[in-house]
Write an enzyme that holds these catalytic residues in place. Sequence first.
Site, PDB file in Angstrom:
ATOM      1  N   ASP A  68       0.923  -1.138   0.057  1.00 55.00           N
ATOM      2  CA  ASP A  68       0.002  -0.187   0.192  1.00 55.00           C
ATOM      3  C   ASP A  68       1.212   1.453   0.092  1.00 55.00           C
ATOM      4  OD1 ASP A  68      -2.805   1.794   0.064  1.00 55.00           O
ATOM      5  OD2 ASP A  68      -2.006   1.658   2.390  1.00 55.00           O
TER       6      ASP A  68
ATOM      7  N   GLU B 242      -0.609  -1.593  -6.437  1.00 54.96           N
ATOM      8  CA  GLU B 242      -2.025  -0.888  -6.635  1.00 54.96           C
ATOM      9  C   GLU B 242      -1.733   0.089  -8.140  1.00 54.96           C
ATOM     10  OE1 GLU B 242      -3.085   2.881  -4.366  1.00 54.96           O
ATOM     11  OE2 GLU B 242      -1.859   1.725  -2.917  1.00 54.96           O
TER      12      GLU B 242
ATOM     13  N   ASP C 212      -3.066   1.057   7.354  1.00 60.16           N
ATOM     14  CA  ASP C 212      -2.379   0.348   5.934  1.00 60.16           C
ATOM     15  C   ASP C 212      -2.052  -0.886   5.675  1.00 60.16           C
ATOM     16  OD1 ASP C 212      -2.667   3.709   5.632  1.00 60.16           O
ATOM     17  OD2 ASP C 212      -0.829   3.523   7.064  1.00 60.16           O
TER      18      ASP C 212
END
Length: 379
Positions: free
Chosen positions: A186, A280, A361
Amino acid sequence: MYKGIECKIYPNQQQADIIQMTFGHTRFIWNQMLGMLNERYQNNKTLKMLSYARLSSLIPQLKREYAWLKDVDSVAIQCSVKRLSETFERFFKGFCRYPKFKSKKHQQSYLSTIRGQNIRFNPNQRYIKLPKLGWVKCKPSVRHIENERIQSVTVKQRASGKYTISILVASENQVLAKTGKTVGIDLGVSDFAITSAGHKYPSQKLHLKYQKQLHYWEKRMARRREKAKAAGFDLKDAKNYQKARQQVARIHEKIANKRKDYIHKVTTELVETYDVIVVEDLKTSNLLKDHKLARSIASQSWRLLRDVLTYKCEIYGKQLLCVNPYKTSQYCSNCGYDSGKKPLAIRHWTCPSCHTNHDRDINAAENIRNIGLKQALVK
Ligand SMILES: [Zn+2]
């Protein structure tokens, strides 16, 4: 596979003079050939473009006409012609614009390729031998570079006035040992990257660290520019302005170098520890839509992280997956319950369904990892 390795060099005055001369001469040969080709085309538009072999056969004639061309590395002169020829080829294929004349204002650099042992490091890599320059002091690279793998070297001068070289090295694909582990990552602002294994890589906060220095010199640069203009100086000759400009450039270079070093450290650790790395997709990420300064600065690091990861995974035989991070900060990585949007201030939460305690997170990183695992199964 080839790898580019950049390092600083510290030429003495005499060597610096030769480097400057080589910049000038390689630029001269480029402009001379380009001018000639332009004229040739103007005279007869049906003529075919000259091949690189034909172009380079003209170099000896130019050297007779301009004897001083012999004062610099002859391979660099050849490479300049080769680059011009390649630029034309790309232009004819529609990949780039028509080649332009080079001016002193452009980034100064020249390329030279290996001939025998003309480019090589000494054993402790504190000196590198470069054509026509002899042994030049350099900052040793972190990793040992084998002389036999060196393909070419590009000598550059940065805006700050400092010299660097980038060495092209042939690298075998070194496949790292398989670990059988998958990780999700992340991306964030206060922590730059958070792994699903719970490790947090803090942000460097370089812009905060150098803000004062940068502001100090930027102010001076602007003031000195006005002063020089008012006095009717050409900015090129305004010594004090140039000094401030170089200081600003130096700080920017320092920030960029620190960022690069850090990202190399993080990515090496990741590819050594994991077989599959899931990040991501920045294109679909909502992180970039936020234009706050801290985020836009962090986004530069995220992009660099992804680029470096892409090629490191390739080199070391690991896999990189980019997934859509939609809602990854909302649902529980344990049971999948969607507990809705949470304000950024909430760093920890407990899943109302399975009562797992989450770090915001790390939970998102775990979700990213899970999406990646599912994708890998489908494929
Ligand atoms: Zn849950």
